[in-house]
Enzyme design. Structure first.
Site, PDB file in Angstrom:
ATOM      1  N   SER A  45      40.097  37.641  40.161  1.00 51.26           N
ATOM      2  CA  SER A  45      39.513  36.783  41.207  1.00 51.26           C
ATOM      3  C   SER A  45      38.449  35.847  40.647  1.00 51.26           C
ATOM      4  O   SER A  45      38.432  34.658  40.949  1.00 51.26           O
ATOM      5  CB  SER A  45      38.907  37.649  42.318  1.00 51.26           C
ATOM      6  N   GLU A  46      37.517  36.390  39.841  1.00 53.73           N
ATOM      7  CA  GLU A  46      36.526  35.538  39.191  1.00 53.73           C
ATOM      8  C   GLU A  46      36.191  36.062  37.805  1.00 53.73           C
ATOM      9  O   GLU A  46      36.213  37.274  37.567  1.00 53.73           O
ATOM     10  CB  GLU A  46      35.214  35.452  39.990  1.00 53.73           C
ATOM     11  N   THR A  47      35.870  35.121  36.939  1.00 56.34           N
ATOM     12  CA  THR A  47      35.244  35.421  35.660  1.00 56.34           C
ATOM     13  C   THR A  47      33.823  34.877  35.726  1.00 56.34           C
ATOM     14  O   THR A  47      33.620  33.703  36.045  1.00 56.34           O
ATOM     15  CB  THR A  47      35.999  34.774  34.496  1.00 56.34           C
TER      16      THR A  47
END
Length: 262
Positions: A45-47
């Protein structure tokens, strides 16, 4: 140069639940294009990329598609990583362009408390057509803040069973969509769709609770709430509202460590 990538499940105490984030601590700023390429390769979903500057950490969040202004679960994951690296550390301050400084604290029971700005949504009198077309069940009300449209339902069952049409919801860009209702087990439940910014359905979205918590706090006339994001992986968030701040706490679990060469 080799960068270590820590994959951490946020808003859960169990492996493969909650929302997965990749955390990368860098010593020098990286080019935006490179950060986006790494985030796309990570495909979570996010880094989060964190860079220490004096007494705080600059943080930037990238989905597989684009940079995100504000991400709660990857902030939780980043704090979890820093607290694991230094067991004496009890508090860390992150700073981001869109939301300013965010203080994160580690509690003795293992939970991590984050202090975020209050982003309570406002009523939308005439909901946009793509929102109504993109949800299989018509909401009772629609609200909106800078991040998303809030589709309010009278039934928890509606939130859990409704279907969404990506081709319509993507027309609402740059805003995403959250659907929510009161819950029997929790104070409220939600689901989050973000085809324009990251993917179809996000497992657990910390940032949107800076809008959900004050909305339901006003409806329920209570400032401390327990929320559940009813995705396939699912996640529990403890929220409290204090004027211009929303405090969100949860747990995180380290999943694995990898490396990327740049």
């Amino acid at each position: 140069m080799e960068l270590l990538v820590r994959f951490i499940d946020a808003f859960t105490g169990y492996d493969c639940k909650g929302n997965s984030a990749a955390v990368i601590e860098v010593k020098l700023p990286l080019a935006e294009q490179l950060m986006q390429e790494i985030a796309t390769k990570n495909n979570v979903s996010e880094t989060a990329f964190i860079l220490r500057t004096k007494n705080k950490y600059e943080i930037r969040w990238f989905s597989p598609l684009t940079e995100i202004d504000f991400c709660g679960h990857a902030t939780l994951a980043s704090a979890h990583y820093l607290f694991e690296e230094d067991i004496k550390l009890k508090k860390v301050v992150f700073t981001a362009k869109a939301v300013g400084d965010m203080t994160v604290e580690k509690h003795a029971d293992g939970t991590i408390l984050m202090n975020f700005p209050n982003q309570e949504p406002e009523l939308v009198v005439t909901p946009p057509g793509p929102l109504l077309k993109g949800l299989s069940i018509e909401p009772a009300e629609v609200y909106c803040n800078a991040q998303a449209y809030f589709a309010i339902y009278n039934s928890e069952h509606d939130v859990q069973t409704l279907e969404y049409m990506t081709s319509e919801l993507i027309k609402l860009a740059p805003r995403d969509v959250v659907v929510t209702a009161l819950s029997q087990k929790y104070d409220f439940v939600s689901r989050y769709f973000w085809p324009a910014n990251g993917g179809d359905e996000d497992p657990v979205t910390g940032s949107i609770h800076t809008g959900l918590a004050p909305f339901w706090a006003r409806r329920l006339n209570k400032n401390a709430l327990i929320a559940y994001q009813a995705s396939e992986r699912g996640g529990v968030l403890h929220c409290s509202v204090n004027h211009d701040k929303v405090h969100i706490s949860g747990r995180a679990v380290s999943a694995l460590c990898n490396s990327v060469t740049i």
